[in-house]
Design a protein around this motif. Structure first.
Motif, PDB file in Angstrom:
ATOM      1  N   PRO A  60      -0.588   8.653   1.318  1.00 44.39           N
ATOM      2  CA  PRO A  60      -1.678   7.741   0.947  1.00 44.39           C
ATOM      3  C   PRO A  60      -1.788   6.360   1.335  1.00 44.39           C
ATOM      4  N   GLU A  61      -0.878   5.518   1.153  1.00 42.80           N
ATOM      5  CA  GLU A  61      -0.686   4.357   1.581  1.00 42.80           C
ATOM      6  C   GLU A  61      -0.392   4.138   3.017  1.00 42.80           C
ATOM      7  N   ALA A  62       0.243   4.942   3.628  1.00 44.26           N
ATOM      8  CA  ALA A  62       0.287   4.631   5.057  1.00 44.26           C
ATOM      9  C   ALA A  62      -1.098   5.204   5.943  1.00 44.26           C
ATOM     10  N   ASP A  63      -1.310   6.241   5.206  1.00 47.90           N
ATOM     11  CA  ASP A  63      -2.794   6.822   5.971  1.00 47.90           C
ATOM     12  C   ASP A  63      -3.973   5.652   5.801  1.00 47.90           C
ATOM     13  N   ALA A  64      -4.061   5.023   4.935  1.00 46.63           N
ATOM     14  CA  ALA A  64      -4.925   3.929   4.602  1.00 46.63           C
ATOM     15  C   ALA A  64      -4.709   2.698   5.312  1.00 46.63           C
ATOM     16  N   TRP A  65      -3.432   2.520   5.585  1.00 48.16           N
ATOM     17  CA  TRP A  65      -3.054   1.247   6.430  1.00 48.16           C
ATOM     18  C   TRP A  65      -3.326   1.629   7.868  1.00 48.16           C
ATOM     19  N   ILE A  66      -3.215   2.670   8.464  1.00 50.11           N
ATOM     20  CA  ILE A  66      -3.350   3.224   9.581  1.00 50.11           C
ATOM     21  C   ILE A  66      -4.767   3.090   9.901  1.00 50.11           C
ATOM     22  N   ALA A  67      -5.667   3.659   8.962  1.00 47.34           N
ATOM     23  CA  ALA A  67      -7.034   3.501   9.350  1.00 47.34           C
ATOM     24  C   ALA A  67      -7.595   2.137   9.216  1.00 47.34           C
ATOM     25  N   GLU A  68      -6.884   1.324   8.467  1.00 47.89           N
ATOM     26  CA  GLU A  68      -7.360   0.154   8.377  1.00 47.89           C
ATOM     27  C   GLU A  68      -7.189  -0.780   9.720  1.00 47.89           C
ATOM     28  N   GLN A  69      -5.927  -0.490  10.145  1.00 45.42           N
ATOM     29  CA  GLN A  69      -5.559  -1.385  11.641  1.00 45.42           C
ATOM     30  C   GLN A  69      -6.307  -0.848  12.626  1.00 45.42           C
ATOM     31  N   ALA A  70      -6.669   0.708  12.577  1.00 48.33           N
ATOM     32  CA  ALA A  70      -7.311   1.088  13.523  1.00 48.33           C
ATOM     33  C   ALA A  70      -8.666   0.451  13.782  1.00 48.33           C
ATOM     34  N   ASP A  71      -9.358   0.345  12.589  1.00 47.94           N
ATOM     35  CA  ASP A  71     -10.529  -0.378  12.531  1.00 47.94           C
ATOM     36  C   ASP A  71     -10.696  -1.725  12.747  1.00 47.94           C
ATOM     37  N   ARG A  72      -9.452  -2.656  12.503  1.00 42.56           N
ATOM     38  CA  ARG A  72      -9.374  -3.943  12.738  1.00 42.56           C
ATOM     39  C   ARG A  72      -9.414  -4.173  14.241  1.00 42.56           C
ATOM     40  N   GLY A  73      -8.391  -3.400  15.033  1.00 43.71           N
ATOM     41  CA  GLY A  73      -8.470  -3.653  16.410  1.00 43.71           C
ATOM     42  C   GLY A  73      -7.576  -5.108  16.726  1.00 43.71           C
TER      43      GLY A  73
END
Length: 292
Positions: free
Chosen positions: A124-137
């Protein structure tokens, strides 16, 4: 969902079988392995049925979980898909681009769901981080170091013939790519590849999003140096992949959940067989530079 397990090695014993046996959403319906005696032992341990013939198992289950070397996994996964079984696969999907493509085509033509178990993507922690960084760009570059000590300790995976042949590139390379690709975009080209100590591989990747990344992959790191790090640098500053709070067993349970969801809704999971195939294509391109 009735799910059968293909494979009886250390990973199947440590993760796949316990996770399937303890998951309330599936029925652990049986085990097939290349060694019938080991399949019986594992099946007996988890109160399920051993199968002597893989086709007999495929005829009686809704899905298969695969814990086999990639050169064995790919043809059996294609066979399972054509028998109408959903697929919970291990990484790498295949070490041959052609064999991986056959799995993807079989799954698409049969309409079955597929998930490739890339551990980090189901924490969960990694998956949430990946999604956050993908959205941030706005990322400029990334550095991934995935260093294992499989060949420098008494790891049960150290004697694996396919790992000995293919090394870290194919074993831990999929993990690194599973984090980088959703954030930086697909790989436009493998710009450079060089060998380091033991099976160590150094890669430079050019991503469609405009960023570059460097990867250091090894299974021969000193035990004190082992570990995984992913660092991103860009307009938002510097950020790193968080450590996971749980291990592979819990992550595998979430991968089972993902397969159930994909089968129920018909919506492909981000880590489906097509994604696994793309990872294999990138690794094959890197391997060609390493041996060229």
């Amino acid at each position: 969902m009735r799910i059968g397990l293909l494979g009886t090695g250390p990973w199947a014993q440590m993760v796949h079988a316990p996770a399937l046996g303890g998951h309330e959403g599936v029925e652990f319906a049986g085990v097939w392995g290349r060694r019938a005696d080991t399949a019986k032992e594992l099946a007996d341990l988890h109160g399920t049925r051993p199968y002597d013939a893989v086709d007999a198992l495929l005829a009686e289950v809704d899905a298969v979980a695969v814990a086999l070397p990639p050169d064995v996994q790919a043809p059996l996964a294609e066979r399972a898909a054509r028998a109408g079984c959903h697929l919970l696969l291990d990484k790498p999907l295949a070490v041959s681009v052609e064999r991986g493509r056959a799995v993807v085509e079989a799954a698409q033509e049969s309409g079955v769901a597929s998930v490739v178990f890339l551990t980090t993507r189901f924490q969960p922690e990694a998956d949430a981080w990946i999604a956050e960084q993908a959205d941030r760009g706005g990322w400029f570059t990334a550095r991934a170091e995935w260093l294992g000590a499989v060949f420098t300790t008494d790891s049960p995976f150290g004697a694996s013939p396919w790992r000995r042949e293919k090394g870290a590139l194919w074993d831990v390379g999929p993990h690194a790519l599973s984090v980088l690709l959703p954030v930086l975009g697909d790989v436009r080209r493998v710009a450079a590849a060089a060998s380091g100590p033991g099976d160590t591989a150094h890669l430079v990747l050019d991503h469609l999003g405009g960023a570059s990344s460097t990867l250091t992959l090894s299974l021969t790191a000193p035990p004190a140096a082992a570990g995984a790090t992913v660092e991103l640098r860009g307009e938002a500053g510097v950020t790193s992949l968080p450590e996971a709070a749980d291990g592979a067993l819990s992550a595998y349970g979430r991968a089972v959940d993902a397969l159930l969801s994909a089968a129920r809704t018909g919506r492909p999971h981000p880590c489906d067989a097509a994604f696994g195939q793309r990872v294999s294509e990138i690794l094959a391109a890197a391997e060609a530079l390493l041996v060229g």
